[in-house]
Write an enzyme that holds these catalytic residues in place. Sequence first.
Site, PDB file in Angstrom:
ATOM      1  CB  CYS A  13      35.402  42.269  42.038  1.00  0.00           C
ATOM      2  SG  CYS A  13      36.341  41.576  40.686  1.00  0.00           S
ATOM      3  CB  CYS A  87      31.837  40.553  46.033  1.00  0.00           C
ATOM      4  SG  CYS A  87      32.679  40.793  47.589  1.00  0.00           S
ATOM      5  CB  CYS A  91      32.744  39.714  50.682  1.00  0.00           C
ATOM      6  SG  CYS A  91      33.068  40.296  49.033  1.00  0.00           S
TER       7      CYS A  91
END
Length: 137
Positions: A13, A87, A91
């Site tokens: 996250c 995220c 990511c």
Amino acid sequence: MSDTATPSVLFVCVHNAGRSQMAAAFLTHFAGDRVQVRSAGSAPADTVNPAVVEAMAEAGIDITAEVPKVLTVEAVQASDVVITMGCGDTCPVFPGKRYLDWELPDPAGQGVEAVRPIRDEIEKRIRGLVDEIAPAS
């Protein structure tokens, strides 16, 4: 049993202070050494959200010693399953990995009352994940 037989899961996250910490703690709690667990954040906070620590303590899991960690390419490459939690584009994506995106509210700045339903949803999803990737023998 060789290391390759143990599935590895990375929870990502933004701050690695809430959702990913809860998910990693639940997976470790339910699967034990049947799964290798990592968590990280694309912009890690200084500390884990105190309301998240409290909510997990209510569930019988102590995460007071956890600290947010920065997401590294190596962590993603070393994981079989990457579970992202808000995220977005930060990511990193690698071919051959299994990606799951769990849309969950961000507990940042929320009190424990707001964190509990997020915690319970994460617990439910983790139980399903354990049944799928690391069923008890």
